[in-house]
Design a protein around this motif. Structure first.
Motif, mmCIF file in Angstrom:
data_model
loop_
_atom_site.group_PDB
_atom_site.id
_atom_site.type_symbol
_atom_site.label_atom_id
_atom_site.label_comp_id
_atom_site.label_asym_id
_atom_site.label_seq_id
_atom_site.Cartn_x
_atom_site.Cartn_y
_atom_site.Cartn_z
ATOM 1 N N ASN A 9 -3.815 5.872 -4.418
ATOM 2 C CA ASN A 9 -2.579 6.479 -3.923
ATOM 3 C C ASN A 9 -2.121 7.692 -4.726
ATOM 4 O O ASN A 9 -1.505 8.602 -4.193
ATOM 5 C CB ASN A 9 -1.457 5.444 -3.891
ATOM 6 C CG ASN A 9 -1.407 4.720 -2.573
ATOM 7 O OD1 ASN A 9 -1.980 5.193 -1.597
ATOM 8 N ND2 ASN A 9 -0.756 3.579 -2.547
ATOM 9 N N ASP A 48 -6.218 1.549 -4.015
ATOM 10 C CA ASP A 48 -5.669 2.350 -2.916
ATOM 11 C C ASP A 48 -5.789 3.859 -3.123
ATOM 12 O O ASP A 48 -5.510 4.628 -2.206
ATOM 13 C CB ASP A 48 -4.187 2.010 -2.709
ATOM 14 C CG ASP A 48 -4.015 0.684 -1.992
ATOM 15 O OD1 ASP A 48 -4.975 0.246 -1.336
ATOM 16 O OD2 ASP A 48 -2.934 0.079 -2.090
ATOM 17 N N ARG A 95 9.946 2.219 -5.958
ATOM 18 C CA ARG A 95 11.347 1.784 -5.918
ATOM 19 C C ARG A 95 11.533 0.524 -6.747
ATOM 20 O O ARG A 95 12.493 0.402 -7.515
ATOM 21 C CB ARG A 95 11.779 1.512 -4.475
ATOM 22 C CG ARG A 95 12.051 2.783 -3.690
ATOM 23 C CD ARG A 95 12.809 2.476 -2.387
ATOM 24 N NE ARG A 95 12.949 3.686 -1.599
ATOM 25 C CZ ARG A 95 12.230 3.950 -0.510
ATOM 26 N NH1 ARG A 95 11.340 3.089 -0.058
ATOM 27 N NH2 ARG A 95 12.403 5.090 0.134
ATOM 28 N N ALA A 123 0.833 -1.204 0.000
ATOM 29 C CA ALA A 123 0.000 0.000 0.000
ATOM 30 C C ALA A 123 0.869 1.256 0.000
ATOM 31 O O ALA A 123 0.385 2.357 -0.234
ATOM 32 C CB ALA A 123 -0.905 0.010 1.226
ATOM 33 N N ASP A 124 2.159 1.082 0.259
ATOM 34 C CA ASP A 124 3.086 2.205 0.286
ATOM 35 C C ASP A 124 3.603 2.442 -1.133
ATOM 36 O O ASP A 124 4.377 1.648 -1.672
ATOM 37 C CB ASP A 124 4.235 1.856 1.248
ATOM 38 C CG ASP A 124 5.224 3.002 1.417
ATOM 39 O OD1 ASP A 124 5.239 3.910 0.565
ATOM 40 O OD2 ASP A 124 5.979 2.982 2.405
ATOM 41 N N ASN A 156 7.716 3.020 4.750
ATOM 42 C CA ASN A 156 7.421 3.815 5.940
ATOM 43 C C ASN A 156 5.928 3.943 6.200
ATOM 44 O O ASN A 156 5.481 4.864 6.871
ATOM 45 C CB ASN A 156 8.031 5.206 5.804
ATOM 46 C CG ASN A 156 9.534 5.171 5.896
ATOM 47 O OD1 ASN A 156 10.075 4.582 6.827
ATOM 48 N ND2 ASN A 156 10.204 5.749 4.923
ATOM 49 N N MET A 157 5.165 3.043 5.595
ATOM 50 C CA MET A 157 3.721 3.133 5.780
ATOM 51 C C MET A 157 3.144 1.739 5.916
ATOM 52 O O MET A 157 3.521 0.834 5.193
ATOM 53 C CB MET A 157 3.110 3.824 4.562
ATOM 54 C CG MET A 157 1.608 3.970 4.655
ATOM 55 S SD MET A 157 0.907 4.401 3.072
ATOM 56 C CE MET A 157 1.240 6.113 2.976
ATOM 57 N N GLU A 158 2.236 1.619 6.860
ATOM 58 C CA GLU A 158 1.620 0.327 7.103
ATOM 59 C C GLU A 158 0.112 0.532 7.244
ATOM 60 O O GLU A 158 -0.323 1.459 7.938
ATOM 61 C CB GLU A 158 2.198 -0.235 8.409
ATOM 62 C CG GLU A 158 1.841 -1.666 8.693
ATOM 63 C CD GLU A 158 2.029 -2.017 10.175
ATOM 64 O OE1 GLU A 158 1.407 -2.980 10.613
ATOM 65 O OE2 GLU A 158 2.786 -1.290 10.876
ATOM 66 N N VAL A 159 -0.659 -0.317 6.581
ATOM 67 C CA VAL A 159 -2.110 -0.221 6.732
ATOM 68 C C VAL A 159 -2.477 -0.816 8.083
ATOM 69 O O VAL A 159 -2.110 -1.941 8.391
ATOM 70 C CB VAL A 159 -2.837 -0.979 5.603
ATOM 71 C CG1 VAL A 159 -4.356 -0.933 5.815
ATOM 72 C CG2 VAL A 159 -2.479 -0.397 4.249
ATOM 73 N N VAL A 160 -3.183 -0.040 8.902
ATOM 74 C CA VAL A 160 -3.568 -0.568 10.215
ATOM 75 C C VAL A 160 -5.071 -0.814 10.315
ATOM 76 O O VAL A 160 -5.535 -1.432 11.270
ATOM 77 C CB VAL A 160 -3.097 0.343 11.381
ATOM 78 C CG1 VAL A 160 -1.586 0.299 11.497
ATOM 79 C CG2 VAL A 160 -3.577 1.774 11.197
ATOM 80 N N GLY A 161 -5.812 -0.351 9.331
ATOM 81 C CA GLY A 161 -7.246 -0.612 9.391
ATOM 82 C C GLY A 161 -7.952 -0.281 8.091
ATOM 83 O O GLY A 161 -7.510 0.587 7.329
ATOM 84 N N MET A 202 5.767 4.402 -2.331
ATOM 85 C CA MET A 202 7.220 4.528 -2.468
ATOM 86 C C MET A 202 7.865 3.157 -2.663
ATOM 87 O O MET A 202 8.831 3.014 -3.412
ATOM 88 C CB MET A 202 7.804 5.179 -1.210
ATOM 89 C CG MET A 202 8.130 6.654 -1.314
ATOM 90 S SD MET A 202 9.036 7.144 -2.779
ATOM 91 C CE MET A 202 10.700 6.981 -2.184
ATOM 92 N N GLN A 225 0.286 8.368 -6.757
ATOM 93 C CA GLN A 225 1.668 8.750 -6.471
ATOM 94 C C GLN A 225 2.737 7.967 -7.210
ATOM 95 O O GLN A 225 3.831 8.497 -7.424
ATOM 96 C CB GLN A 225 1.921 8.629 -4.965
ATOM 97 C CG GLN A 225 1.609 7.266 -4.373
ATOM 98 C CD GLN A 225 1.682 7.263 -2.842
ATOM 99 O OE1 GLN A 225 2.625 6.798 -2.256
ATOM 100 N NE2 GLN A 225 0.679 7.826 -2.208
#
Ligand code: FAD
Ligand code: AMP
Lengths: 249, 322
Positions: free
Chosen positions: A124, A122, A99, A92-93, A210-215, A95, A126
């Motif tokens: 996103n 998502d 990369r 989901a990140d 640097n990003m994590e889905v928490v919900g 970046m 980006q």
């Protein structure tokens, strides 16, 4: 011209969203998956540029599970020459995805790398701009009109209350918006041909981000509204409610 | 705690109103974190309106004046913002056409994560947790971010609020950059139109209007409401009645106005995706079973050709009474 298209497999936009047991992702059972609609504009643009030039090569890249092969085949059926599946769990990140795509695309000699403006899962919005930044390439996002001549790009993108005209030189990264073209439907002949086109599968390990889905939750249901009345006679009461209850007038 | 950088937007040397929302949003987050807000203003020369930023909660206003940065220039803007973001807890942009182009570039320069179009943000220990609509608004995702968090905030999510801070203006010296793209021109329509994504009130018309000329009914109502933008369903945009820039929905714009009025629009799921976060929704439709009534706070079942002119009149009357 050598053109790359980055394509993501996403749930059909009409799919009913059911939250999965982990509370962080959707329940995929019974959900139909399709190529991301904005990526179809990218696929169409790549094919039509190649047709116009009657030369060059088009390659589609997708990062995802084995089922993304089917999505790549759809692009091949539309007319893309070959496909590369970067097989692995997505992220989901943006970046992290950028990369992986940048390191795959680096040094391949693409004149143009096309993305959708966003993926409709998502949202996103980006990966294209990030990939360009990581590769040090010029990038124009949400392109709804495009001209390429003598190595120069002239693109239009919609902004609030106007249209920006943006130019750059090739090689470049563009992200595609609705209005750029009308994506063709794969024809039977294309579908047959696609089966024989090369599709390379490369396993990828994504670096942590640097990003994590928490919900993931369904949006709060809008409270049941009311029918104020029928016909023009209901208007005074509506205006009264807008003024004194909703306080928006 | 590390600062928060709020990235401002200007057009033609004047600060855009959406910037007030971003400073307010940054202030709210800064107060939770117990830190300060820097507002970054980039332009070719002095930008009108920056004096107001202290009032919305900016502790400092950092200005970059560069002859190549009058019009939006993504490489220069991203270079300046990434440099100013050094050591920040968060970088906040508006989720506008410009902000959505700029934010991922800043994130890539910083090697940071970027959460787009957030509608909320909380603090969890060392981390920021951002809430954002995904799957065309059919679900809300919460993401926990580590390090500097780049965020874009959906317009109209945080109403601008006064919260006086020093707002001292300082020139920021940005690193050199290589412009890789050039904005050569901004084509503006003959009459300035308010954008549906930024307007506090949106009145949208659909196929129920029958003819493109009948959009004058929508325009009249919007004019009576004041400061209202005119939106459209995809059906009428595809038919060529209205420009795509006015389309609300999954393949158009996402709007969160205070008031959304849907006229002769059935309320297909793809249309709802673009407007279901409006604070108050009014629907006018002759079909009592139209799905739009399921999300509307107030509905009138009736012929729009009778209801809308009456509504325009009553709104005018109400406004005149004050
Ligand atoms: C991938 C995809 C993406 C899409 N994206 C979008 C999008 O971004 N935005 C969007 O809007 N749509 C989108 N759509 C299309 C969407 O599914 C609907 O087709 C569209 O929204 C219908 O537009 P409408 O409500 O104007 O027309 P209709 O569905 O035809 O509705 C017209 C309404 O007008 C009412 N009506 C008729 N006459 C009168 C009258 N005299 N008085 C009062 N009411 C009257 C009718 O009862 C009806 O409810 C998308 C579809 C797909 C497949
Ligand atoms: N997993 C993926 N594989 C290939 N391309 C992707 C992937 N994820 C995103 N993209 C590309 O990046 C664009 C923007 O996606 P996003 O930033 O995720 O909204 C998409 O339209 C695709 O072109």
């Amino acid at each position: 011209m050598k053109i790359a298209v980055c394509l993501k497999r996403v749930p059909d936009t009409t799919a009913k969203i059911v939250i999965g047991g982990d509370g962080k992702s959707i329940d995929e059972s019974g959900v139909k998956f399709v190529p991301n609609p904005y990526d179809e504009y990218a696929v169409e643009e790549a094919i039509s540029l190649q047709e116009k030039a009657a030369a060059g090569e088009t390659v589609v890249y997708s990062l995802g599970g084995a089922s993304s092969q089917e999505t790549i085949r759809t692009a091949l059926a539309m007319g893309i020459d070959r496909g590369v599946l970067l097989e692995g769990a997505g992220s989901a990140d943006g970046m992290v995805v950028a990369r992986a795509l940048a390191s795959e695309l680096e040094g391949q000699g693409f004149d143009l790398i096309l993305f959708g403006k966003l993926a409709v899962d998502d949202y996103n919005h980006q990966v294209g701009a990030m990939t360009a930044e990581l590769m040090g390439l010029p990038c124009i996002t949400t392109v709804s009109h495009l001209e390429i001549e003598n190595g120069g790009v002239v693109a239009e993108r919609e902004i609030e209350g106007g249209v920006e005209v943006v130019t750059c030189r090739l090689p470049a990264v563009l992200t595609c918006e609705k209005g750029l073209n009308e994506p063709r439907l794969p024809k039977l002949k294309g579908i047959m041909a696609a089966k024989k086109k090369p599709l390379e599968v490369k396993p990828v390990e994504l670096a942590p981000g640097n990003m994590e889905v928490v919900g993931l939750e369904l949006p709060p249901a809008r409270s049941e509204g009311k029918i104020v009345g029928e016909g023009p006679d209901a208007v005074p009461e509506l205006v009264n409610l807008l003024r004194h209850e909703a306080k928006v007038l | 705690m590390a600062r928060i950088l709020a990235v401002m937007e200007q057009r033609d040397g004047t600060l855009r109103k959406v910037s007030h929302e971003i400073v307010t949003a940054a202030r709210l987050l800064a107060d939770t974190l117990g830190t300060t807000v820097d507002a970054l203003v980039i332009g070719a020369g002095p930008v009108a309106g920056i004096d107001a930023l202290g009032g919305f909660g900016a502790d400092r206003v950092l200005t970059v004046e560069h002859e190549g940065l009058g019009l939006y220039q993504p490489d220069g803007y991203a270079t300046a913002a990434a440099a100013a973001a050094d050591g920040c807890a968060a970088v906040m942009c508006a989720a506008t056409a410009t902000g959505k182009d700029l934010a991922p570039r800043i994130a890539a320069k910083l090697g940071a994560a970027y959460a787009a179009e957030i509608t909320g943000c909380t603090v969890d220990g060392e981390h920021l947790v951002a809430t954002r609509p995904v799957y065309a608004g059919k679900a809300l995702q919460r993401v926990r971010m580590t390090g500097t968090a780049v965020l874009s905030v959906r317009p109209n999510t945080v109403p601008p609020a006064q919260s006086a801070k020093a707002g001292a203006v300082e020139a920021f010296v940005m690193p050199t950059f290589t412009p890789r793209v050039t904005v050569t021109e901004v084509k503006a329509p003959a009459v300035a139109v308010l954008d549906v994504a930024e307007a506090a009130i949106v009145v949208s018309g659909g196929r129920g209007l029958k003819e493109p000329e009948h959009f004058s009914l929508i325009e009249d109502l919007a004019a009576a409401l004041g400061d209202a933008a005119v939106g459209a369903s995809r059906a009428v945009v595809d038919a060529g009645w209205r420009d795509h820039s006015a389309q609300v929905g999954q393949t158009g714009k996402t709007v969160s106005p205070n008031l959304y009025v849907a006229v002769g629009i059935s309320g297909a799921i793809q249309h709802l995706a673009g407007m279901r976060t409006a604070k108050t929704i009014v629907a006018i439709n002759k079909d009592a079973d139209a799905p739009i009534f399921k999300v509307a706070d107030y509905g009138i079942v009736g012929d729009l050709f009778e209801v809308v002119p009456r509504l325009t009149d009553e709104v005018k009357k109400a406004k005149a009474e004050g």
